[in-house]
Design a protein around this motif. Structure first.
Motif, PDB file in Angstrom:
ATOM      1  N   TYR A   6      -6.040  43.300  20.098  1.00 37.63           N
ATOM      2  CA  TYR A   6      -7.488  43.367  20.149  1.00 37.63           C
ATOM      3  C   TYR A   6      -8.006  43.457  18.711  1.00 37.63           C
ATOM      4  O   TYR A   6      -7.250  43.678  17.777  1.00 37.63           O
ATOM      5  N   SER A   7      -9.284  43.263  18.562  1.00 42.36           N
ATOM      6  CA  SER A   7      -9.861  43.378  17.226  1.00 42.36           C
ATOM      7  C   SER A   7     -11.217  44.051  17.328  1.00 42.36           C
ATOM      8  O   SER A   7     -11.847  44.070  18.379  1.00 42.36           O
ATOM      9  N   VAL A   8     -11.662  44.581  16.224  1.00 41.83           N
ATOM     10  CA  VAL A   8     -12.976  45.197  16.153  1.00 41.83           C
ATOM     11  C   VAL A   8     -14.018  44.117  15.916  1.00 41.83           C
ATOM     12  O   VAL A   8     -15.112  44.157  16.453  1.00 41.83           O
ATOM     13  N   LEU A   9     -13.666  43.117  15.135  1.00 44.84           N
ATOM     14  CA  LEU A   9     -14.591  42.048  14.793  1.00 44.84           C
ATOM     15  C   LEU A   9     -13.819  40.744  14.631  1.00 44.84           C
ATOM     16  O   LEU A   9     -12.786  40.716  13.983  1.00 44.84           O
ATOM     17  N   GLU A  10     -14.340  39.715  15.227  1.00 42.89           N
ATOM     18  CA  GLU A  10     -13.783  38.375  15.030  1.00 42.89           C
ATOM     19  C   GLU A  10     -14.928  37.431  14.738  1.00 42.89           C
ATOM     20  O   GLU A  10     -15.958  37.481  15.405  1.00 42.89           O
ATOM     21  N   THR A  11     -14.755  36.590  13.750  1.00 42.88           N
ATOM     22  CA  THR A  11     -15.765  35.591  13.431  1.00 42.88           C
ATOM     23  C   THR A  11     -15.092  34.394  12.778  1.00 42.88           C
ATOM     24  O   THR A  11     -14.039  34.537  12.152  1.00 42.88           O
ATOM     25  N   ILE A  12     -15.676  33.251  12.951  1.00 46.57           N
ATOM     26  CA  ILE A  12     -15.178  32.048  12.288  1.00 46.57           C
ATOM     27  C   ILE A  12     -15.958  31.903  10.991  1.00 46.57           C
ATOM     28  O   ILE A  12     -17.184  31.790  11.007  1.00 46.57           O
ATOM     29  N   LEU A  13     -15.253  31.935   9.881  1.00 54.41           N
ATOM     30  CA  LEU A  13     -15.916  31.832   8.585  1.00 54.41           C
ATOM     31  C   LEU A  13     -16.177  30.384   8.201  1.00 54.41           C
ATOM     32  O   LEU A  13     -17.204  30.067   7.622  1.00 54.41           O
ATOM     33  N   VAL A  14     -15.245  29.505   8.530  1.00 60.88           N
ATOM     34  CA  VAL A  14     -15.394  28.078   8.231  1.00 60.88           C
ATOM     35  C   VAL A  14     -14.785  27.301   9.393  1.00 60.88           C
ATOM     36  O   VAL A  14     -13.625  27.509   9.733  1.00 60.88           O
ATOM     37  N   ASP A  15     -15.577  26.414   9.996  1.00 65.94           N
ATOM     38  CA  ASP A  15     -15.094  25.651  11.150  1.00 65.94           C
ATOM     39  C   ASP A  15     -13.956  24.701  10.791  1.00 65.94           C
ATOM     40  O   ASP A  15     -12.940  24.664  11.455  1.00 65.94           O
ATOM     41  N   ASN A  16     -14.153  23.914   9.767  1.00 65.09           N
ATOM     42  CA  ASN A  16     -13.151  22.924   9.349  1.00 65.09           C
ATOM     43  C   ASN A  16     -12.860  23.092   7.865  1.00 65.09           C
ATOM     44  O   ASN A  16     -13.417  22.374   7.034  1.00 65.09           O
ATOM     45  N   PRO A  17     -11.995  24.022   7.508  1.00 68.85           N
ATOM     46  CA  PRO A  17     -11.736  24.279   6.096  1.00 68.85           C
ATOM     47  C   PRO A  17     -11.078  23.086   5.396  1.00 68.85           C
ATOM     48  O   PRO A  17     -10.172  22.454   5.940  1.00 68.85           O
ATOM     49  N   ASP A  18     -11.575  22.780   4.216  1.00 71.21           N
ATOM     50  CA  ASP A  18     -11.014  21.702   3.390  1.00 71.21           C
ATOM     51  C   ASP A  18     -10.184  22.345   2.288  1.00 71.21           C
ATOM     52  O   ASP A  18     -10.718  22.778   1.268  1.00 71.21           O
ATOM     53  N   PHE A  19      -8.885  22.429   2.504  1.00 70.56           N
ATOM     54  CA  PHE A  19      -7.995  23.092   1.562  1.00 70.56           C
ATOM     55  C   PHE A  19      -7.764  22.258   0.302  1.00 70.56           C
ATOM     56  O   PHE A  19      -7.149  22.733  -0.645  1.00 70.56           O
ATOM     57  N   ASP A  20      -8.263  21.037   0.285  1.00 74.59           N
ATOM     58  CA  ASP A  20      -8.179  20.220  -0.924  1.00 74.59           C
ATOM     59  C   ASP A  20      -9.289  20.550  -1.902  1.00 74.59           C
ATOM     60  O   ASP A  20      -9.250  20.125  -3.059  1.00 74.59           O
ATOM     61  N   SER A  21     -10.301  21.279  -1.446  1.00 72.61           N
ATOM     62  CA  SER A  21     -11.424  21.679  -2.297  1.00 72.61           C
ATOM     63  C   SER A  21     -11.550  23.197  -2.228  1.00 72.61           C
ATOM     64  O   SER A  21     -12.435  23.737  -1.570  1.00 72.61           O
ATOM     65  N   LEU A  22     -10.646  23.877  -2.903  1.00 72.43           N
ATOM     66  CA  LEU A  22     -10.571  25.330  -2.790  1.00 72.43           C
ATOM     67  C   LEU A  22     -11.805  26.039  -3.331  1.00 72.43           C
ATOM     68  O   LEU A  22     -12.211  27.073  -2.801  1.00 72.43           O
ATOM     69  N   GLU A  23     -12.422  25.500  -4.354  1.00 73.94           N
ATOM     70  CA  GLU A  23     -13.625  26.132  -4.911  1.00 73.94           C
ATOM     71  C   GLU A  23     -14.752  26.123  -3.872  1.00 73.94           C
ATOM     72  O   GLU A  23     -15.421  27.134  -3.651  1.00 73.94           O
TER      73      GLU A  23
END
Length: 47
Positions: A6-23
């Protein structure tokens, strides 16, 4: 020892993260995390 399922809080920070553009990804994560933090703080102030 196992992690609880279980968790206290869950949220999606980024739907489709682009790991090629880390900045850009870092900026998106920070923006969403701060937004969620503000929502939580406002909720706690009302308690």
């Amino acid at each position: 020892m196992t992690m609880p399922r279980y968790s206290v809080l869950e949220t999606i920070l980024v739907d489709n993260p682009d790991f090629d553009s880390l900045e850009k990804l870092t900026e998106q994560i920070e923006q969403k995390a701060f937004l969620e933090m503000e929502i939580i703080i406002e909720y706690l102030k009302r308690l």
